[in-house]
Design a protein around this motif. Structure first.
Motif: not given
Ligand SMILES: Cc1cc2nc3c(=O)[nH]c(=O)nc-3n(C[C@H](O)[C@H](O)[C@H](O)COP(=O)(O)OP(=O)(O)OC[C@H]3O[C@@H](n4cnc5c(N)ncnc54)[C@H](O)[C@@H]3O)c2cc1C
Length: 375
Positions: A127, A156-157, A356, A358
């Protein structure tokens, strides 16, 4: 009496499920402190490795037992019910390791399988801060350099990154996503951003890359039909959290006597009706997740689309059960000493993790409406 289910393991694999249940008993006793201190669940992960769970779903030619994905779902939900941070890191570890084994050339596949068997740890650095949910479509470009491609950027994450010996990293190479299995060196820096609301012990930090070489000889070169643990497993993470939340709710409702009626809270009709709704939704989510695992066992191409449906429902069910727990728990459940508030916090994470809720809705909705992406 336990109800027969499509999630029952094949007879030869029952002992794995039983062993996971025994280990999970211990994990559940450690979960509250790990959450409070936000420390990595190193002991739990070591115990899973020592019991043979890390390699168990690899094919025998890579030293595994080729266990079924139905059994995997059952084991993962059991671990998640006890300690969802442990389950998350373990799932990401297996996803990265199995991905590298199945997508690498023969030499690297044997190398990564051997390292997994030796107890080395893997994590997914996929990510990107700007890329958000579309973690398989990197925006950061790796430029050609001696021996491979150079990456300046950030991921990140990355769950469990502080104990990872290898990272699965992706970047754009020649305008297309490329995957590498890298050994972290001093061009990587960990940025401690993870002071989170839930899944605190996953310690999913930010990693910066400054002139990091993604070696050509560690580049993934193969497409694979082998299922990856992550799409199969993500629904089961939320199912485990939902099961734990329902159990905590049930315990509270049967122990708390309402003075005006002299009866336990659980005898009130509103509690029974709401609990029935959540219980039935949890059963449905479990069956859909089991269907995904069964498709993985058939090596069906429908695994990934079905996993989006299963993840969406399981994520929503976990949040629903946990929210009911907060209502039923009242002030007592709101105290830090209660598991109810911890399950509520943990239940939010599944729907945030990619894809996610969504994004799942968007993909499923497009398929239902037969709408194609614009060119
Ligand atoms: C507990 C946890 C563990 C994780 N572990 C890992 C890991 O080990 N390795 C790794 O690589 N990543 C990891 N992640 C990252 C995760 O899988 C996501 O890629 C990351 O959280 C998404 O980015 P963001 O949080 O900035 O959300 P965003 O993508 O910015 O989302 C914000 C909002 O926009 C919505 N949204 C975004 N894109 C769209 C779309 N195309 N259509 C509709 N709605 C949309 C989302 O649903 C959400 O409501 C982890 C995340 C969490 C919370």
């Amino acid at each position: 009496m336990s109800v027969p289910s499509p999630l029952d393991p094949p007879n030869a694999e029952v002992s794995w499920v039983e062993q996971a249940a025994d280990m999970a008993e211990v994990f559940s006793q450690r979960a509250a402190e790990l959450d409070e201190t936000a420390q990595l669940p190193r002991e739990n992960l070591r115990e899973l490795h020592e019991a043979g769970f890390d390699a168990a779903w690899l094919p025998q030619r890579f030293g595994g037992h080729g266990l079924s994905w139905v059994t995997f779902g059952r084991v993962l939900a059991t671990v998640a019910r006890a300690c969802p941070s442990t389950a998350t890191i373990w799932l990401m570890h297996l996803g990265a390791a199995y991905g590298l084994v199945h997508m690498s050339d023969d030499d690297n596949a044997a190398f990564f399988a051997g390292e997994l068997a030796r107890g080395k740890r893997f994590a997914n650095a996929l990510s990107e801060p700007t890329g958000g949910n579309l973690f398989l479509m990197p925006l950061q470009v790796a430029k050609p350099t001696t021996g491979g491609f150079m990456l300046d950027g950030a991921k990140r994450f990355v769950s469990g990154c502080e104990m990872a010996d290898y990272l699965l990293v992706n970047a754009l190479v020649d305008d297309a996503p490329a995957f590498f299995g890298i050994t972290p060196d001093d061009t990587l820096k960990l940025v401690p951003i993870w002071d989170s609301v839930g899944l605190r012990a996953t310690r999913s930090q930010l990693i910066t890359f400054e002139g990091t070489v993604l070696p050509q000889d560690r580049r993934c070169t193969r497409f694979t039909d082998e299922p990856n643990p992550i799409p199969v497993g993500l629904p089961f993470l939320s199912i485990g959290v939902a099961e734990a939340a329902l159990e905590a709710l049930r315990r509270h409702a049967s122990g708390r006597v309402i003075p005006t009626t002299g009866q336990p809270l659980g005898s009130m009709q509103w509690v029974q009706f709401a609990a029935a709704d959540e219980y039935v939704r949890l059963r449905a989510a479990t069956l859909l997740a089991a269907h995904t695992a069964w498709l993985a066992d058939q090596r069906s191409p429908l695994v990934n689309p079905t996993s989006l449906e299963a993840k969406l429902l399981a994520n929503e069910v976990a949040k629903g059960v946990a929210a009911l727990g907060v209502r039923v728990g009242g002030g007592s459940g709101y105290l830090k000493s209660s598991p109810i508030q911890r399950h509520f916090r943990d239940a939010q994470a599944g729907a945030l993790m990619a894809y996610s809720a969504e994004v799942c809705q968007s993909e499923i909705g497009k398929a239902v409406m037969a709408v194609e992406d614009p060119e």
